[in-house]
Design a protein around this motif. Structure first.
Motif, PDB file in Angstrom:
ATOM      1  N   HIS A 293      -5.643  -6.964 -13.760  1.00 46.67           N
ATOM      2  CA  HIS A 293      -4.221  -6.891 -13.434  1.00 46.67           C
ATOM      3  C   HIS A 293      -3.397  -6.612 -14.685  1.00 46.67           C
ATOM      4  O   HIS A 293      -2.542  -5.728 -14.704  1.00 46.67           O
TER       5      HIS A 293
ATOM      6  N   LYS B 131      -4.003  -3.109 -15.856  1.00 53.02           N
ATOM      7  CA  LYS B 131      -3.351  -2.116 -14.993  1.00 53.02           C
ATOM      8  C   LYS B 131      -1.869  -2.000 -15.325  1.00 53.02           C
ATOM      9  O   LYS B 131      -1.303  -0.913 -15.344  1.00 53.02           O
ATOM     10  N   ASN B 132      -1.232  -3.141 -15.600  1.00 54.28           N
ATOM     11  CA  ASN B 132       0.185  -3.118 -15.960  1.00 54.28           C
ATOM     12  C   ASN B 132       0.410  -2.371 -17.263  1.00 54.28           C
ATOM     13  O   ASN B 132       1.358  -1.605 -17.389  1.00 54.28           O
TER      14      ASN B 132
ATOM     15  N   THR C 151      -1.679 -15.887 -13.683  1.00 52.96           N
ATOM     16  CA  THR C 151      -0.291 -15.586 -14.030  1.00 52.96           C
ATOM     17  C   THR C 151       0.553 -15.439 -12.784  1.00 52.96           C
ATOM     18  O   THR C 151       0.097 -14.966 -11.751  1.00 52.96           O
ATOM     19  N   THR C 152       1.767 -15.907 -12.885  1.00 55.31           N
ATOM     20  CA  THR C 152       2.714 -15.714 -11.790  1.00 55.31           C
ATOM     21  C   THR C 152       3.791 -14.753 -12.266  1.00 55.31           C
ATOM     22  O   THR C 152       4.812 -14.617 -11.653  1.00 55.31           O
ATOM     23  N   LYS C 153       3.513 -14.157 -13.424  1.00 55.68           N
ATOM     24  CA  LYS C 153       4.603 -13.397 -14.020  1.00 55.68           C
ATOM     25  C   LYS C 153       4.403 -11.899 -13.916  1.00 55.68           C
ATOM     26  O   LYS C 153       4.909 -11.155 -14.739  1.00 55.68           O
ATOM     27  N   GLY C 154       3.638 -11.468 -12.919  1.00 55.95           N
ATOM     28  CA  GLY C 154       3.439 -10.039 -12.776  1.00 55.95           C
ATOM     29  C   GLY C 154       2.916  -9.449 -14.059  1.00 55.95           C
ATOM     30  O   GLY C 154       1.974  -9.949 -14.656  1.00 55.95           O
TER      31      GLY C 154
ATOM     32  N   MET D  99       5.103  -8.805  -7.342  1.00 58.20           N
ATOM     33  CA  MET D  99       4.822  -9.724  -8.454  1.00 58.20           C
ATOM     34  C   MET D  99       3.834 -10.807  -8.072  1.00 58.20           C
ATOM     35  O   MET D  99       4.015 -11.964  -8.382  1.00 58.20           O
ATOM     36  N   MET D 100       2.847 -10.382  -7.334  1.00 56.69           N
ATOM     37  CA  MET D 100       1.900 -11.390  -6.857  1.00 56.69           C
ATOM     38  C   MET D 100       1.168 -12.053  -7.996  1.00 56.69           C
ATOM     39  O   MET D 100       0.907 -11.389  -8.981  1.00 56.69           O
TER      40      MET D 100
ATOM     41  N   GLY E   4      -0.077  -4.275  -9.222  1.00 60.47           N
ATOM     42  CA  GLY E   4      -1.366  -4.162  -9.900  1.00 60.47           C
ATOM     43  C   GLY E   4      -2.337  -5.212  -9.388  1.00 60.47           C
ATOM     44  O   GLY E   4      -3.483  -5.284  -9.813  1.00 60.47           O
ATOM     45  N   ALA E   5      -1.860  -6.042  -8.465  1.00 65.79           N
ATOM     46  CA  ALA E   5      -2.662  -7.199  -8.076  1.00 65.79           C
ATOM     47  C   ALA E   5      -3.872  -6.855  -7.221  1.00 65.79           C
ATOM     48  O   ALA E   5      -4.915  -7.469  -7.338  1.00 65.79           O
ATOM     49  N   ILE E   6      -3.720  -5.863  -6.361  1.00 69.01           N
ATOM     50  CA  ILE E   6      -4.802  -5.596  -5.402  1.00 69.01           C
ATOM     51  C   ILE E   6      -5.095  -4.096  -5.373  1.00 69.01           C
ATOM     52  O   ILE E   6      -4.184  -3.277  -5.488  1.00 69.01           O
ATOM     53  N   GLU E   7      -6.374  -3.763  -5.201  1.00 67.95           N
ATOM     54  CA  GLU E   7      -6.736  -2.352  -5.078  1.00 67.95           C
ATOM     55  C   GLU E   7      -6.143  -1.800  -3.791  1.00 67.95           C
ATOM     56  O   GLU E   7      -6.104  -2.512  -2.779  1.00 67.95           O
TER      57      GLU E   7
ATOM     58  N   GLU F   5      -1.178   1.292  -5.827  1.00 71.54           N
ATOM     59  CA  GLU F   5      -1.730   0.423  -6.862  1.00 71.54           C
ATOM     60  C   GLU F   5      -1.329   0.943  -8.243  1.00 71.54           C
ATOM     61  O   GLU F   5      -1.312   2.150  -8.485  1.00 71.54           O
TER      62      GLU F   5
END
Lengths: 470, 136
Positions: free
Chosen positions: A247, A250-251, A413-416, B55-56, B84-87, B110
């Protein structure tokens, strides 16, 4: 006297005839006159195989024997008989024997009950003597540890040659009290056996402990199950860690691609402003990559904290300096409460700095997430009972139950895009490396309190250890 | 008139990226880094489409989503969830919002996004919306 003794007494001749008996005997076994002893005692047609009277006639001395007979009502009865010879006047020939019997049917039943209980309860029971040798062992024990009477308990339970450390039986021998402990033994097939044992004293009349009874519950299956659960949790934590890492990456990738896109757009449009904007994005996200990798490496490294004697107050002042502007900009009050009693302590200042940075930045984020006004973050430093305590409290968004169970164990993380999910994991690791622990108290919507507790004894021991190494 | 697109994401770089793409494709963009005053924002801007980071696992994005989907005035605005959390193949909105009365997002992308896919998705949703509106 013949009538007075509280036993069943009968006199028997060499031909098994009952020639005399007392009233007790008659009351118990029925009419005896003109009958053979085997017919009276056991209601048999022929003499018994193991006739004690025959033995007395043969050997000339008293015999004690237990037997199963039938009373005058036809009920099975257990009795113990003392058979003594009665000699003639010349004292050279035994004419009769006298059998004194006492019924033990009740005692026998209790004994049987006890025996069944002893053997069949689903736990291991051993009786251990003062020399730590096994005097008795029940069926379950023998099945799993082997037939081992007379062996030393430590040899049988654990295949050791010497007594175990913290032996609960030894404690019971000393103080006569019940002791409990959890142990791991080795079964007769070499299998590991986990058991919970409690030891109780068997006292002598004098009040000394003559034997100790060890009763153990086999918890091997339970342990296996526990291990499976931990393993499953660990695997799922690894999964979450990887997902969290993905995650974050990816960000960052999104930021890098964004920067690239804007730079190329700027080049196409000949816009210096756009090229600059895109370049800054690239710059920022490269930095993020570096710090993510650094965080990750520092987390994966196991190291002893570099302890030095510091004034914990200074660590708090540093953090306040670092965050006061950021807090003020977001309209959050950053407060401190430092006890005057706080003394110097051996700490790794860089490590504690990281912990406080993580906790305070989390607290500030939580305050910005919430919708309430008048948010504040409070840093407390005080001494507990032989403990140095840091506390970071905020009245921000709080943490709900499900998340609370994960924050210290997974890459969370809850902060995206803003968080790498490593902060609390790293914090816990540093605190643990100091021999301390971190606790959280929070409710969704009601803020959170993180407390780092450092027992001074452990800090000192670690300090000594690091100094010795140098 | 240019179509208006609102981008909600806590990452300034993501906002800048999406804005650059959308502006280059002729859209008017608005952005916000949080959903605190989300409904007022919708009221002021009246966007034709929303790009939302949920913002998961933080629920803020989702709670806003639920609120605006239940709002008479705005519930028809198409939404692209960008996270970005899930495919993308594995995103099941019903895992997060179990209430069937709440409409699922029109699209999920995504991070990092593919620019062509993103812009196609935006164009398609706005065209569909247009058709839907003219058929009414």
């Amino acid at each position: 006297m013949f009538e007075q003794v509280p036993f069943n007494v009968a006199v028997i001749d060499r031909d098994y005839n009952v020639v005399e008996a007392n009233q007790n005997f008659k009351d118990y076994f029925g009419n005896w006159k003109g009958k053979k002893c085997y017919s009276v005692y056991k209601k048999l047609e022929n003499p018994c195989n193991d006739c004690p009277s025959e033995e007395v006639f043969k050997k000339g001395r008293a015999v004690v024997a237990d037997a199963v007979g039938v009373d005058q009502h036809g009920r099975k009865t257990h009795y113990v008989g003392h058979v003594i010879p009665i000699k003639n006047k010349e004292n050279d020939h035994i004419d009769f024997v006298m059998e004194m019997t006492r019924t033990v049917t009740e005692i026998n039943r209790w004994q049987q009950e006890y025996q069944i209980l002893f053997d069949r309860v689903p736990c291991y029971i051993t009786v251990i003597g003062e020399d730590f040798r096994i005097v008795r062992a029940n069926e379950a024990f023998r099945e799993n540890f082997g037939d081992v009477l007379g062996e030393h308990c430590y040899k049988v339970y654990k295949r050791r040659e010497t007594k175990c450390r913290n032996c609960p039986a030894e404690k019971t021998f000393k103080d006569g009290e019940v002791h409990h402990s959890t142990q791991k033994g080795i079964g007769k097939r070499g299998q590991d056996i986990n058991y919970q044992v409690s030891t109780s004293a068997l006292m002598r009349g004098s009040g000394d402990v003559a034997h100790v009874i060890e009763i153990s519950n086999d918890i091997t299956e339970l342990k296996k199950l526990e291990h499976k659960v931990i393993e499953a949790e660990r695997l799922s934590a690894v999964g979450q860690t990887v997902a969290g890492l993905a995650h974050s990456i990816k960000n960052i990738l999104m930021g890098l691609e964004g920067g690239k896109y804007i730079v190329s757009l700027g080049l196409k449009k000949n816009s210096k402003e756009m090229i600059n904007q895109g370049w800054e994005m690239l710059d920022r996200n490269f930095d993020k990559t570096t710090s993510l990798v650094k965080d990750f490496l520092s987390f994966s490294k196991g190291r002893l904290p570099e302890l030095q004697l510091v004034d914990p107050r200074d660590l708090i002042y540093e953090i306040i300096d670092l965050y006061k502007n950021i807090a003020a900009q977001s309209g959050i009050e950053l407060k401190t409460e430092i006890s005057e009693k706080v003394k110097t302590a051996p700490l790794d200042p860089a490590g504690i700095h990281t912990c406080l940075t993580n906790l305070v930045s989390n607290a500030l984020d939580a305050c910005s997430m919430g919708e309430q006004k008048g948010t504040e973050v409070l840093l407390k430093l005080y001494e507990g009972r032989d403990k140095l305590i840091f506390e970071v409290t905020d009245n921000g968004s709080g943490i709900d139950y499900e998340i609370k169970s994960k924050i210290f164990t997974t890459f969370f993380t809850t902060k995206g895009g803003a968080g790498t999910g490593l902060g609390l994991l790293t914090t816990r690791k540093i605190v643990q490396e100091h021999g301390g622990k971190i606790l959280v108290d929070s409710q969704k919507g009601k803020g959170a309190m993180f407390r780092m507790v450092f027992p001074r004894k452990r800090l000192l021991a670690l300090y000594k250890e690091t100094k010795d190494k140098k | 008139m240019k179509k208006k697109i609102l981008i909600i994401d806590d990452e300034p770089d993501v906002i800048a990226y999406l804005m650059a793409i959308l502006q280059a494709n002729g859209y008017e963009t608005y952005s916000n880094s949080n959903v605190k005053n989300g409904l007022e924002l919708l009221h002021d801007i009246k966007p034709d489409l929303i790009c939302l980071d949920i913002m998961m696992p933080h629920e803020t994005g989702l709670s806003f989503y639920k609120r605006f989907r239940q709002n008479e005035e705005f519930h028809q605005i198409p939404v692209i969830i960008i996270s970005g959390a899930i495919e993308s193949g594995k995103f099941d909105f019903r895992n997060y919002v179990k209430d069937d009365a709440i409409k699922v997002p029109e699209a999920y992308l995504e991070k990092p996004i593919n620019v062509d896919e993103f812009i196609q998705s935006v164009n398609h949703l706005l065209e569909t919306k247009q058709l839907h509106r003219s058929s009414n």
